[in-house]
Scaffold this motif. Structure first.
Motif, short mmCIF file in Angstrom:
data_model
loop_
_atom_site.label_atom_id
_atom_site.label_comp_id
_atom_site.label_asym_id
_atom_site.label_seq_id
_atom_site.Cartn_x
_atom_site.Cartn_y
_atom_site.Cartn_z
N GLU A 293 46.44 -29.61 14.24
CA GLU A 293 45.99 -28.41 14.71
C GLU A 293 44.55 -28.03 14.34
O GLU A 293 44.02 -27.14 14.94
N VAL A 294 43.87 -29.09 13.56
CA VAL A 294 42.57 -28.73 12.96
C VAL A 294 41.62 -28.82 14.14
O VAL A 294 41.83 -29.45 15.20
N GLU B 252 46.57 -34.72 8.34
CA GLU B 252 47.05 -33.88 7.66
C GLU B 252 47.11 -32.52 8.22
O GLU B 252 48.06 -31.79 7.82
N ASP B 253 46.48 -32.12 9.29
CA ASP B 253 46.63 -31.02 10.19
C ASP B 253 46.17 -31.33 11.68
O ASP B 253 45.09 -31.36 11.96
N LEU C 101 44.20 -28.88 2.34
CA LEU C 101 43.51 -29.93 2.85
C LEU C 101 42.22 -30.16 1.90
O LEU C 101 41.66 -31.52 1.79
N THR D 17 40.77 -24.95 9.48
CA THR D 17 42.08 -25.38 9.49
C THR D 17 43.01 -24.06 8.97
O THR D 17 42.56 -23.18 8.38
N SER D 18 44.08 -24.40 9.25
CA SER D 18 45.23 -23.19 8.53
C SER D 18 45.89 -23.58 7.38
O SER D 18 46.59 -22.71 6.96
N ILE D 19 45.63 -24.78 7.00
CA ILE D 19 46.13 -25.27 5.65
C ILE D 19 44.85 -25.54 4.53
O ILE D 19 44.74 -26.70 4.15
#
Length: 293
Positions: free
Chosen positions: A272-273, A269-270, A221, A215-217
């Protein structure tokens, strides 16, 4: 005030789901007994089989037709008491409800054989029996007897114990074969084996899955994920080999029955995960499992 109302609605919804599952499971199990089990003179495992065995012995050796409901309810009195003490009051209450309803339905529903082929009776009877138990377990209930033992062991060992119960049932069936013959016992073992495999395949509460989440966050997360699942999360820092970008991998283990909801939550939440889901053959150490009430 709104939170309390939402919580009450959630409890009421769970209660209704449990009641529907108990009724449906009891009906399927009762029809199965009066169609497949009776047609093949099978002896199902657990206290259901023991009840049918005692009922049959009373009829053949004493010429006494004892109601199935009387035998099954009396036999399950002890395990139900233990269930209240060791498993959960709500779970055991739903199970007792199923035991009583199933017992009454077996006495009421007429015998309606679909086929007398012993192999078909064993296989399809086992499938229906397994489906009935899976539905009951989904509704936080059981058919009683040895199911209480299986649930208790699964909670303690954090892994399925239905094959262990299958072994106990095989021993009971071998003993029963000394009275009613080995052929019926062997077909009964097939019935029990098929039923056990259905439960192992579709009842996922005692199985786990490992999630590898890129993930990018990660900071945001990981906190939300721990609150949502009540499971621990381990964070790894790495680098993507294609674009050479810094990547963060979150590692966690969840119940197999939780995977769908957890993945939905993570994607919300994400968007792009990237998640890799791996079936875990077993775990050692602390693992949170929602207790049976």
């Amino acid at each position: 005030m709104v939170y309390a109302k939402s919580k009450d609605n959630k409890k009421w919804k769970k209660h209704m789901i449990s009641l529907i599952c108990v009724c449906l499971s009891s009906l399927i199990m009762s029809i199965n007994i009066k169609s497949f089990v009776r047609a093949g003179n099978l002896i199902p495992g657990g206290f259901t089989g023991l009840s049918l065995l005692l009922q049959r012995m009373g009829l053949e050796f004493l010429n006494i037709d004892i109601p199935y409901s009387v035998i099954n309810i009396l036999l399950n009195a002890g395990p139900a008491f233990i269930g209240f003490r060791l498993i959960g009051k709500k779970f055991t209450s739903y199970s007792v409800m199923m035991i009583i309803l199933n017992s009454i339905l077996v006495d009421i529903i007429p015998v309606t054989p679909i086929t007398y082929d012993p192999l078909l009776v064993s296989v399809f009877g086992g499938i229906l029996n397994g489906i009935a138990i899976v539905i009951a377990l989904y509704g936080k209930a059981s058919s009683g007897g040895t199911d209480f033992i299986a649930i208790y062991l699964s909670n303690k060992l954090k892994q399925p114990s239905w094959n262990f119960i299958f072994g106990i049932n095989v021993i009971i069936l071998i003993i029963a074969s000394l009275v009613f013959g080995f052929e019926e016992a062997m077909y009964s073992i097939i019935f029990q084996f098929v039923s056990t495999q259905i439960i192992e395949r579709f009842h996922q509460r005692d199985q786990q899955a490992t999630l590898f989440i890129i993930t990018s966050i990660p900071t945001e997360l990981e906190k939300k994920l721990m609150l949502y699942t009540h499971h621990g999360v381990t964070r790894f820092e790495g680098k993507g080999c294609y674009l050479k970008e810094d990547k963060t991998l979150l590692y966690t283990v969840v119940g197999a029955d939780e995977v769908k909801d957890v993945i939905s939550f993570i994607k919300k939440e994400d968007p792009e995960v990237f998640v890799n889901i791996i079936k875990s053959s077993g775990i050692k150490g602390n693992f949170y499992q929602e207790p049976l009430e």
